[in-house]
Every structure is written in C-alpha cells, then in structure tokens.
Design a protein around this motif. Structure first.
Motif, PDB file in Angstrom:
ATOM      1  N   GLN A  39      42.022  45.730  35.261  1.00  0.00           N
ATOM      2  CA  GLN A  39      43.029  46.750  35.604  1.00  0.00           C
ATOM      3  C   GLN A  39      44.144  46.817  34.559  1.00  0.00           C
ATOM      4  O   GLN A  39      44.647  47.896  34.260  1.00  0.00           O
TER       5      GLN A  39
ATOM      6  N   TYR B 246      44.172  58.792  41.833  1.00  0.00           N
ATOM      7  CA  TYR B 246      44.477  57.378  41.613  1.00  0.00           C
ATOM      8  C   TYR B 246      45.773  57.001  42.335  1.00  0.00           C
ATOM      9  O   TYR B 246      45.847  55.994  43.050  1.00  0.00           O
TER      10      TYR B 246
ATOM     11  N   ARG C 264      36.665  57.405  35.598  1.00  0.00           N
ATOM     12  CA  ARG C 264      36.423  56.010  35.957  1.00  0.00           C
ATOM     13  C   ARG C 264      35.299  55.363  35.121  1.00  0.00           C
ATOM     14  O   ARG C 264      35.456  54.268  34.602  1.00  0.00           O
TER      15      ARG C 264
ATOM     16  N   SER D 279      45.869  54.501  45.441  1.00  0.00           N
ATOM     17  CA  SER D 279      46.531  53.218  45.158  1.00  0.00           C
ATOM     18  C   SER D 279      47.741  53.049  46.073  1.00  0.00           C
ATOM     19  O   SER D 279      48.040  51.937  46.519  1.00  0.00           O
TER      20      SER D 279
ATOM     21  N   ARG E 169      47.648  42.384  38.850  1.00  0.00           N
ATOM     22  CA  ARG E 169      46.446  43.178  38.545  1.00  0.00           C
ATOM     23  C   ARG E 169      45.432  42.325  37.794  1.00  0.00           C
ATOM     24  O   ARG E 169      45.810  41.428  37.037  1.00  0.00           O
TER      25      ARG E 169
END
Lengths: 316, 242
Positions: B100, A26, B113, A30, B96
């Motif tokens: 998120q 992540y 996820r 990101s 975001r």
C-alpha cells in the motif's frame, strides 16, 4: 524528455475520467473500511447521531398523526346562534338567508326547536324528564361555519346585537385552539430540528477533526507525492457521508421501534374514546428524506472540519 | 532546455539564516547528479526548493519547464506527480502494508488496480522486497524501509527523482545496487538528483558532483577528477565532502 512529458500530460479524457472515478471509489470504500475497523468508537458516534436525527423525526410523526386526527374529525360549527324565544320558522329562515349573504360566513344550518329537542333527548339521558315537561322550551338554532375561523370573536360580537339573536356560543373554538397548538408544535419542531442538525454537524465535524489529527503524517506524505487538496479531503467527506448514512438508517430503526412501542397504548386509548385511531409511521418519502438529511449533514460537517484544516497542512 | 536550472538562487529562512546563497547551476535531462557537502551545507534546502516544498527568497528555480517561484498552489500537486521523492527519514505510513505504501503515488494518480499491482510488484522487485509486500514497515529494518521509500519514488515512473541521503542506512553492496538502479533510470531518460555524504559511493558512480558549503556552490566537477581533488587534502573542497 520532451516526448516523455507529452506522454505524461496527454492522457485521453476517458482515462482521466476513469482515474477520477477510481479515486472516488478508493476514497469511498477506504472511508467505509476505516469506520468498520473501529466499530466501538464509530458505533458510539453513529448512535449519538442516530438519536439526534430520530428526535425530530419522532416529533414529525407525532405532528403528522395529530394533523391527521384533526383533519379526520368532523368540523363542528364555529358559532351557535340561539334565536329569541318564540321566533317563527319564517324569521329563522329569513335570518339564515341574510347570514348566507355575509362573505365571512361559509355555511349556515338551521335547526328547529323540535329537532333540537329530539337531539337533546337522545344525547342528554333526560328523555323521561323531558317527556313530562310541558311544551318545548328550546328555541330555533342556527349553526354557522366561518370562512376564516380566526374571525369567530368579531363575527360573534357583530351578531350578538341582532334583534333575532338571544345568545351566541363559540362551538368550534376548541378545535381552532388545538389547531393553533399543533401549528406551534410544528414550528417548535423546526426549531428543535435545526438545533439538532447543528449538533449533528458539530459531532461529525469533531469526529473528522480528530481523524485528521491522527492521519497528519499520511496527509503530508500524500501531498508530497502529488495529492491535491480535493484528493486528500475526499476520504474525510466520504467518512462524513457514511456516518450520516448509517446514522440516518439508525434513526429510522429508532423511530420504528418507538412506533412499535407506542402503538398498543395509543390504540387502547383511542378505543376508550370510541375511535379506531392507529399510529402512522414515517412514509417512504419521509424515511428517504431522513436518510438524505443524515448524509447531507454528515457531508457538511466533514466539509466544515476538513476544508480549512487540510488546506493549512502544506508541506511547502 | 535544462531539466533543472538555478539562477542566483537564495533562500533565507524566517530566523534569518541563509540556507542558500547565489546558487546557479543547470542539470540536463536524463543526467544523474550528486549533491554533496557537510551537514548544513544546503543540500536539503536545495532539494526542498526543487520539490516545491519551499519558495526561493530570490532568484529563479526552473524545474521540468516550470518556474517554481510562480507555480500556483493548484498546480503544485500535478507538478509533484512528475517527481519521485526519496526521504532520509523514509516517511512511510506505518499502518499501511509495504504494497500500500508503494502504491500510494499510483492511487493519487488514479491508476487502475491491476496496473497498479503490476507496477508496485515491479518496483518492489527492483529493490529486492517483492516477498515482503504484505508486511508492515514496522517489521522491516531501517535499510529495508529505505528501499520501500525508493520503490515508492520510482513506481510512478517520474521524470525527476530527488533522493535525500537514500543510502544512509544501507550496507555498501546494497547502496551500490540502489545507485545502479538510479543510474539505470537516468539512462532511461529520468533525471536523478541525489544528496549524499558518502564520497566513496559518489566516486564509484562517476557522475557529476555539485559541492555545497554554507549555501554556496563551491565546486561542480566530473568523477574522473575526484581522486585528484581528494588528494588535495586540507583544501576546503575536500573538507566539505569528507
């Protein structure tokens, strides 16, 4: 609540490992996403970093080519000893044998007056003039290569007083000097490289510092909901890594462009000296080292900027 | 063992102001408790101590089995992951999306996820914002933002929910829904502490109430008695909660 707490804490190690990997993935992507979403800002930073990395890389290429050129050149004699006029072959051979016994001397080659005359005729362009000259004015010549070329002056001094010797000439001094210059250039390159590495660290550090300032709210909220210092620091370290990687690749492109730009004039210059020198670029290992260097410096700069700053941001 | 235990806790800030004084009480696991009192009574200071955002100046603060005064810096993140925090000012990340924002605690916890997506949608569904997951917080009303904050607090199934004025920006019916949600969490085993000014809401919920005034616990009562207490208009307690 007890059972609930046990469930919360007793995470199997595989799940914990997966969670850790997911967290890294992540942060890695990101960080890349944030660079991609600000192409102008980050592009300029990467360009500056690439130039800073390309400069020492180009210097390295120049030194490597110079070393290659000198290594390929036939080593001339370090000293030429002209023996006294009228010295016989026996005297020349005996003297040469004595010199071979000297530990400072690597090799001795004798050249008779006839051989010397033939060489002179072929090289000097005075063949016709020499044809009408009476006799051979040239003496016996001994060519010496020394074990340690830096001792050339001391050896020459000790031989100058020998009764067999008429004159001593330093033949390979220019090569020694050139090698010395090349060594100096290489050392200078390290110094410049180190300074540019510090510049890369500072540039990445400053970029990350600004990034931290713009994401202060996010950092605070993340810490409030349980993010560790390592978790919060990770995206910034990966951002440094990405900056270093892209800058390393950019530097590689710049070096190759410079090589392409210089290739033709160097070839023309080499041809004019009767040489077939072609410029050699970075090897695969050097190219990978350049990229790794960029990544390491990017990571290091990000670490310097983030470690203390992020610890200081504590909602507590 | 109590989920939360305060034993003669005092908190004095750097300026010399006493935020909490000799505060002692216990909250049982799966209990839902309201903390009320006027502005400056010490509600937020109390929640900050429970969330390990501040250290007590004196006394014992024990939460979920941890003595927070002795909790090391490295242990704080793991402790905070056991909490769900709802802030008065939402504290959402404006760049975001809603999805998120709500997913953030799961990202921090390293949840996969697909599992995270499932849990985020379930949490958004509970606060009635499922259709807004792709929007940015800037596009939401204040009440909707507060609901996003609540979804973020509950998404990781915390052991303890701390909510500071969670319904301050919500209309009465939505406030009741959110409180019912908190109550459902308490029924399922989660301890819930809500700081609120809204006495009507507190009365309707019929849960235990702690009343603070100038950093002191001045009352600790059950909801069936609230009406009679309210009737004693002019008493310090009522002033405090009005």
């Amino acid at each position: 609540m007890g059972a609930r707490r046990e469930i919360h804490r007793e995470v199997p190690w595989r799940n914990a490992m997966r969670g850790w990997l997911r967290s890294h993935a992540y942060s890695l992507f990101s960080a890349l996403g944030r660079i991609i979403h600000r192409p102008l800002d980050q592009g300029l930073t990467i360009a500056v970093l690439a130039v800073a990395l390309a400069l020492p890389a180009l210097g390295l290429v120049a030194v490597q080519n110079g070393s290659h050129l000198l290594a390929g050149a036939a080593r001339p004699a370090d000293l030429l000893l002209f023996l006294v006029e009228g010295a016989s072959q026996e005297l020349a051979t005996d003297f040469a044998d004595r010199l071979r016994g000297d530990t400072r001397v690597l090799a001795v080659e004798t050249r008779s007056p006839e051989q010397a005359l033939d060489e002179f005729r072929s090289l000097s362009g005075f063949a016709d003039a020499l044809a009408v000259a009476e006799g051979n004015p040239l003496p016996w010549v001994l060519s010496l290569n020394l074990d340690d070329p830096t001792l050339v002056e001391a050896v020459a001094e000790s031989l100058r007083d020998q009764s067999e010797v008429d004159a001593v000439i330093y033949e390979g001094a220019w090569l020694t000097r050139l090698q010395g210059l090349l060594a100096l250039a290489e050392r200078t390159l390290w110094v410049v490289g180190a300074l540019l590495a510090i510049a890369v660290l500072l540039i990445v550090g400053n970029t990350v510092r600004l990034e931290i300032a713009t994401r202060l709210e996010e950092i605070e909220v993340s810490k409030l909901i349980g993010a560790s210092d390592a978790f919060v620091r990770r995206p910034f370290l990966y951002a440094g890594l990405w900056l270093g990687l892209t800058a390393g690749l950019g530097a590689l492109v710049l070096v190759e462009l410079a090589m392409w730009f210089l290739h033709s004039p160097v070839e023309v210059l080499a041809l004019s000296y009767g040489s077939s020198l072609t410029l050699a670029g970075l090897s695969i290992v050097d190219a990978l080292a350049l990229i790794a260097c960029g990544m390491l410096l990017g990571w290091g700069g990000a670490w310097l900027a983030s470690a203390q700053r992020l610890r200081a941001i504590d909602p507590r | 063992m109590s989920a939360i235990r305060f034993d003669t806790v005092a908190k004095r800030y750097a300026g010399g102001q006493d935020a909490l004084r000799e505060l002692s009480f216990g909250i049982e696991p799966a209990e839902m408790v309201f903390v009320t009192g006027h502005s400056g009574a010490g509600k937020s200071s109390m929640l900050r101590l429970i969330a390990a955002m501040d250290l007590p100046t004196r006394g014992l603060v024990q939460v979920l089995g941890e003595n927070l005064g002795r909790l090391g810096r490295r242990a704080i993140p793991a402790y905070r992951r056991r909490l769900g925090l709802v802030f008065q000012d939402h504290r959402l990340l404006m760049e975001r999306s809603i999805f998120q924002n709500v997913a953030l605690p799961l990202v921090v916890a390293g949840v996969g996820r697909e599992e995270a997506a499932r849990r985020v949608r379930a949490a958004l569904d509970k606060v009635g914002l499922l259709t807004m997951e792709l929007k940015l917080p800037i596009a939401l009303s204040s009440g909707e933002r507060q609901r996003v904050g609540i979804a973020r607090a509950i998404v990781a199934k915390p052991e303890l929910i701390l909510a500071d004025e969670p319904t301050g920006n919500l209309d009465p019916s939505l406030s009741a829904e959110i409180m019912a949600l908190f109550a459902a969490f308490a029924d399922a085993g989660t301890t819930v502490v809500v700081a609120s000014h809204d006495l009507n809401l507190v009365q309707r919920m019929r849960k235990r109430v702690l009343v603070l005034d100038k950093g002191k616990l001045i009352d600790d009562f059950r909801p069936r008695t609230i009406s009679s207490r309210k009737a004693r208009a002019g008493d310090g307690n009522v002033k405090a909660i009005d």
